[in-house]
Motif scaffolding. Structure first.
Motif, PDB file in Angstrom:
ATOM      1  N   LEU A   8       4.415   5.924  -2.362  1.00  0.00           N
ATOM      2  CA  LEU A   8       4.708   5.768  -3.864  1.00  0.00           C
ATOM      3  C   LEU A   8       4.897   7.062  -4.659  1.00  0.00           C
ATOM      4  O   LEU A   8       6.032   7.026  -5.489  1.00  0.00           O
ATOM      5  CB  LEU A   8       3.477   5.018  -4.584  1.00  0.00           C
ATOM      6  N   VAL A   9       4.375   7.914  -4.308  1.00  0.00           N
ATOM      7  CA  VAL A   9       4.684   9.666  -4.839  1.00  0.00           C
ATOM      8  C   VAL A   9       6.224   9.762  -4.493  1.00  0.00           C
ATOM      9  O   VAL A   9       6.950  10.477  -5.163  1.00  0.00           O
ATOM     10  CB  VAL A   9       3.612  10.337  -4.423  1.00  0.00           C
ATOM     11  N   VAL A  10       6.318   9.872  -3.159  1.00  0.00           N
ATOM     12  CA  VAL A  10       7.566   9.970  -2.461  1.00  0.00           C
ATOM     13  C   VAL A  10       8.813   9.372  -3.175  1.00  0.00           C
ATOM     14  O   VAL A  10       9.821   9.956  -3.693  1.00  0.00           O
ATOM     15  CB  VAL A  10       7.659  10.082  -1.094  1.00  0.00           C
ATOM     16  N   HIS A  11       8.504   8.038  -3.273  1.00  0.00           N
ATOM     17  CA  HIS A  11       9.439   7.186  -3.863  1.00  0.00           C
ATOM     18  C   HIS A  11       9.839   7.662  -5.307  1.00  0.00           C
ATOM     19  O   HIS A  11      11.080   7.549  -5.940  1.00  0.00           O
ATOM     20  CB  HIS A  11       9.354   5.758  -3.774  1.00  0.00           C
ATOM     21  N   TYR A  12       8.929   7.815  -5.941  1.00  0.00           N
ATOM     22  CA  TYR A  12       9.158   8.397  -7.361  1.00  0.00           C
ATOM     23  C   TYR A  12       9.806   9.748  -7.645  1.00  0.00           C
ATOM     24  O   TYR A  12      10.684   9.845  -8.374  1.00  0.00           O
ATOM     25  CB  TYR A  12       7.618   8.526  -8.151  1.00  0.00           C
ATOM     26  N   VAL A  13       9.393  10.532  -6.709  1.00  0.00           N
ATOM     27  CA  VAL A  13      10.169  11.815  -6.695  1.00  0.00           C
ATOM     28  C   VAL A  13      11.603  11.651  -6.420  1.00  0.00           C
ATOM     29  O   VAL A  13      12.673  12.161  -7.357  1.00  0.00           O
ATOM     30  CB  VAL A  13       9.504  12.959  -5.557  1.00  0.00           C
ATOM     31  N   LEU A  14      11.807  10.901  -5.486  1.00  0.00           N
ATOM     32  CA  LEU A  14      13.264  10.455  -5.208  1.00  0.00           C
ATOM     33  C   LEU A  14      13.978   9.922  -6.415  1.00  0.00           C
ATOM     34  O   LEU A  14      15.255  10.109  -6.476  1.00  0.00           O
ATOM     35  CB  LEU A  14      13.434   9.617  -3.878  1.00  0.00           C
ATOM     36  N   ALA A  15      13.092   8.979  -7.116  1.00  0.00           N
ATOM     37  CA  ALA A  15      13.658   8.239  -8.272  1.00  0.00           C
ATOM     38  C   ALA A  15      14.333   9.195  -9.260  1.00  0.00           C
ATOM     39  O   ALA A  15      15.203   9.121  -9.599  1.00  0.00           O
ATOM     40  CB  ALA A  15      12.877   7.205  -8.874  1.00  0.00           C
ATOM     41  N   LEU A  16      13.329  10.274  -9.612  1.00  0.00           N
ATOM     42  CA  LEU A  16      13.693  11.292 -10.344  1.00  0.00           C
ATOM     43  C   LEU A  16      14.788  12.097 -10.122  1.00  0.00           C
ATOM     44  O   LEU A  16      15.753  12.568 -10.595  1.00  0.00           O
ATOM     45  CB  LEU A  16      12.573  12.258 -10.685  1.00  0.00           C
ATOM     46  N   TYR A  17      14.820  12.420  -8.604  1.00  0.00           N
ATOM     47  CA  TYR A  17      16.221  13.072  -8.179  1.00  0.00           C
ATOM     48  C   TYR A  17      17.323  12.307  -8.230  1.00  0.00           C
ATOM     49  O   TYR A  17      18.491  12.841  -8.751  1.00  0.00           O
ATOM     50  CB  TYR A  17      16.110  13.180  -6.531  1.00  0.00           C
ATOM     51  N   PHE A  18      17.379  10.813  -8.103  1.00  0.00           N
ATOM     52  CA  PHE A  18      18.455   9.859  -8.482  1.00  0.00           C
ATOM     53  C   PHE A  18      19.001  10.124  -9.823  1.00  0.00           C
ATOM     54  O   PHE A  18      20.105  10.145 -10.067  1.00  0.00           O
ATOM     55  CB  PHE A  18      18.374   8.651  -7.904  1.00  0.00           C
ATOM     56  N   ALA A  19      18.123   9.947 -10.635  1.00  0.00           N
ATOM     57  CA  ALA A  19      18.432   9.816 -12.243  1.00  0.00           C
ATOM     58  C   ALA A  19      18.923  11.334 -12.748  1.00  0.00           C
ATOM     59  O   ALA A  19      19.783  11.297 -13.533  1.00  0.00           O
ATOM     60  CB  ALA A  19      17.261   9.371 -12.939  1.00  0.00           C
ATOM     61  N   GLN A  20      18.232  12.382 -12.299  1.00  0.00           N
ATOM     62  CA  GLN A  20      18.584  13.599 -12.850  1.00  0.00           C
ATOM     63  C   GLN A  20      19.731  14.364 -12.064  1.00  0.00           C
ATOM     64  O   GLN A  20      20.136  15.267 -12.805  1.00  0.00           O
ATOM     65  CB  GLN A  20      17.271  14.490 -12.841  1.00  0.00           C
ATOM     66  N   VAL A  21      19.768  14.111 -10.816  1.00  0.00           N
ATOM     67  CA  VAL A  21      20.663  14.628 -10.238  1.00  0.00           C
ATOM     68  C   VAL A  21      21.808  14.007  -9.374  1.00  0.00           C
ATOM     69  O   VAL A  21      23.169  14.283  -9.779  1.00  0.00           O
ATOM     70  CB  VAL A  21      20.275  15.622  -8.910  1.00  0.00           C
ATOM     71  N   HIS A  57      13.950   7.394 -18.177  1.00  0.00           N
ATOM     72  CA  HIS A  57      14.013   8.188 -16.876  1.00  0.00           C
ATOM     73  C   HIS A  57      12.851   8.359 -16.208  1.00  0.00           C
ATOM     74  O   HIS A  57      12.478   8.486 -14.679  1.00  0.00           O
ATOM     75  CB  HIS A  57      14.360   9.784 -17.324  1.00  0.00           C
ATOM     76  N   LEU A  58      11.668   8.178 -16.833  1.00  0.00           N
ATOM     77  CA  LEU A  58      10.109   8.281 -16.220  1.00  0.00           C
ATOM     78  C   LEU A  58       9.578   7.100 -15.862  1.00  0.00           C
ATOM     79  O   LEU A  58       8.487   7.065 -15.135  1.00  0.00           O
ATOM     80  CB  LEU A  58       9.093   9.006 -17.072  1.00  0.00           C
ATOM     81  N   VAL A  59       9.963   5.743 -16.602  1.00  0.00           N
ATOM     82  CA  VAL A  59       9.246   4.621 -16.043  1.00  0.00           C
ATOM     83  C   VAL A  59      10.113   3.512 -15.723  1.00  0.00           C
ATOM     84  O   VAL A  59      10.161   3.015 -14.530  1.00  0.00           O
ATOM     85  CB  VAL A  59       8.683   3.893 -17.670  1.00  0.00           C
ATOM     86  N   PHE A  60      11.358   3.277 -16.589  1.00  0.00           N
ATOM     87  CA  PHE A  60      12.163   1.984 -16.206  1.00  0.00           C
ATOM     88  C   PHE A  60      12.933   2.179 -15.076  1.00  0.00           C
ATOM     89  O   PHE A  60      12.887   1.372 -14.009  1.00  0.00           O
ATOM     90  CB  PHE A  60      13.186   1.624 -17.046  1.00  0.00           C
ATOM     91  N   TYR A  61      13.652   3.294 -14.827  1.00  0.00           N
ATOM     92  CA  TYR A  61      14.570   3.559 -13.671  1.00  0.00           C
ATOM     93  C   TYR A  61      13.580   3.732 -12.300  1.00  0.00           C
ATOM     94  O   TYR A  61      13.792   3.143 -11.397  1.00  0.00           O
ATOM     95  CB  TYR A  61      15.364   4.949 -13.673  1.00  0.00           C
ATOM     96  N   PRO A  62      12.486   4.746 -12.446  1.00  0.00           N
ATOM     97  CA  PRO A  62      11.506   4.635 -11.157  1.00  0.00           C
ATOM     98  C   PRO A  62      11.272   3.470 -10.699  1.00  0.00           C
ATOM     99  O   PRO A  62      10.979   3.188  -9.644  1.00  0.00           O
ATOM    100  CB  PRO A  62      10.609   5.701 -11.586  1.00  0.00           C
ATOM    101  N   SER A  63      10.904   2.611 -11.563  1.00  0.00           N
ATOM    102  CA  SER A  63      10.281   1.129 -11.370  1.00  0.00           C
ATOM    103  C   SER A  63      11.051   0.444 -10.348  1.00  0.00           C
ATOM    104  O   SER A  63      10.676  -0.156  -9.630  1.00  0.00           O
ATOM    105  CB  SER A  63       9.720   0.562 -12.568  1.00  0.00           C
ATOM    106  N   VAL A  64      12.445   0.208 -10.925  1.00  0.00           N
ATOM    107  CA  VAL A  64      13.400  -0.357 -10.294  1.00  0.00           C
ATOM    108  C   VAL A  64      13.666   0.116  -8.964  1.00  0.00           C
ATOM    109  O   VAL A  64      13.830  -0.433  -7.944  1.00  0.00           O
ATOM    110  CB  VAL A  64      14.704  -0.364 -11.261  1.00  0.00           C
ATOM    111  N   TYR A  65      13.809   1.644  -8.972  1.00  0.00           N
ATOM    112  CA  TYR A  65      13.926   2.213  -7.562  1.00  0.00           C
ATOM    113  C   TYR A  65      12.758   1.894  -6.450  1.00  0.00           C
ATOM    114  O   TYR A  65      13.242   1.450  -5.410  1.00  0.00           O
ATOM    115  CB  TYR A  65      14.195   4.028  -7.983  1.00  0.00           C
ATOM    116  N   ILE A  66      11.587   2.057  -7.097  1.00  0.00           N
ATOM    117  CA  ILE A  66      10.601   1.864  -6.019  1.00  0.00           C
ATOM    118  C   ILE A  66      10.345   0.333  -5.740  1.00  0.00           C
ATOM    119  O   ILE A  66      10.340   0.117  -4.626  1.00  0.00           O
ATOM    120  CB  ILE A  66       9.164   2.082  -6.798  1.00  0.00           C
TER     121      ILE A  66
END
Length: 346
Positions: free
Chosen positions: A152-165, A119-128
């Motif tokens: 990068l910060v915006v993309h990371y926050v969006l990655a968390l949104y995708f994975a968690q919501v 959730h915090l490393v793999f998926y955000p890395s792929v998304y970014i």
């Protein structure tokens, strides 16, 4: 109308660690007789078709483009019109990347013992990485565009949104392949646990708002191509259009359900009511936004306009969109929502 801005799922499996979007069926118990609002819950349901997911992914990606670019413009120029930008090309790219992200999300079962890593490393890395690829696909033969720390910060926050919501919510959608019918009211299913029911009103409003963004971006991109020979297919819309389209389509859908299912009116009898309401809605919103300098369209240079806020020139377009609105309503009536208590497990 889309040309106004001239200024510028699947069901989740029972294993919570699986996380993949899997098809599901609601079995009919032997001897059970479906009745009333629970009829849909006893009939077979399945995952959202691939074309439907790609369609939704494109709309969702365009919405994020418009939201981020309009907020950036607001901070830089303080323009109350809240103009945002995207393109049909980006819509296609978002459809494909969202689909790829769906497949990536389904692999979180491989991180069953290390959910934080996923959730915090793999998926955000792929998304970014995918977002950087989209941003550079037009400049690969020229110069690679660097991504700033803020991006990068915006993309990371969006990655968390995708994975968690986003993926979790999408897994609660199920498709009913039969002929659409009048949906079960939301409050009639509150006490039936996780039984499938009609999409909540808020979800329908959000869907129509995103679709309004897509309509305007496509229309303005084609307009810019024809009138200005802009081959980048850049289109634009306004954040206000989300509220305007979302609320208008929501009411038109209510008219469709009442006039078609309640009174049995055919299309030819419904269309004049749709058109009158749409023009009144567009005029009212334009008049209110103009008071604050936030109205993004002006039809004063068009024939048959009234106060520059509405014009009969767009009547054919509104007719087509009204007919398509009924098609969208029929599609949404085939989608059921299974309410689930989503909790973040890292």
């Amino acid at each position: 109308m889309a040309g106004r801005c001239r200024d510028g799922p699947r069901s989740r499996s029972g294993d919570p660690a699986g996380g993949g979007l899997k098809s599901a069926r609601t079995p009919r118990q032997q001897g059970d007789e479906p009745s009333g609002g629970s009829e849909d819950a006893a009939e077979p349901l399945r995952e959202l078709p691939r074309w439907m997911r790609l369609y939704f992914y494109g709309m969702h990606g365009v919405t994020l483009d418009v939201l981020l670019s309009s907020l950036q413009g607001l901070m830089n120029h303080r323009d109350p019109k809240l103009l945002g930008f995207s393109s049909p090309y980006l819509c296609i790219m978002h459809s494909l990347t969202h689909f790829a992200l769906e497949k990536i999300y389904s692999q979180k079962r491989c991180f069953r013992g290390r959910p934080v890593v996923f959730h915090l490393v793999f998926y955000p890395s792929v998304y970014i990485g995918l977002q950087i690829l989209i941003g550079n696909i037009n400049t690969l033969t020229e110069q690679v565009r660097l991504v700033s720390g803020t991006q990068l910060v915006v993309h990371y926050v969006l990655a968390l949104y995708f994975a968690q919501v986003f993926h979790r919510w999408l897994s609660g959608l199920q498709y009913h392949p039969d002929t659409p019918r009048r949906p079960v009211p939301e409050d009639s299913a509150h006490d039936r646990g996780p039984s499938p029911r009609a999409l909540p009103g808020l979800v329908r409003f959000l869907f129509f708002g995103m679709h309004g963004f897509l309509d305007e971006v496509i229309f303005t991109s084609v307009f810019n191509l024809v009138e200005k020979s802009d081959r980048t297919l850049s289109g634009h819309t306004s954040l206000w259009s989300f509220l305007m389209y979302g609320s208008c389509s929501f009411v038109v859908e209510k008219l469709y359900l009442h006039l078609h299912f309640g009174r049995g009116w055919g299309t030819c009898r419904r269309l004049p009511i749709y058109i009158c309401f749409i023009y009144a809605w567009e005029f009212s919103w334009g008049l209110a936004l103009r008071q604050f300098g936030a109205c993004s369209w002006d039809y004063s240079h068009y024939p048959h306009n009234f106060m520059g806020l509405i014009t009969l020139l767009y009547l054919p377009g509104w007719l087509c969109l009204s007919l398509y609105q009924d098609v969208l309503s029929n599609v949404l009536m085939r989608i059921n929502y299974v309410s689930k208590n989503y909790k973040v497990h890292l």
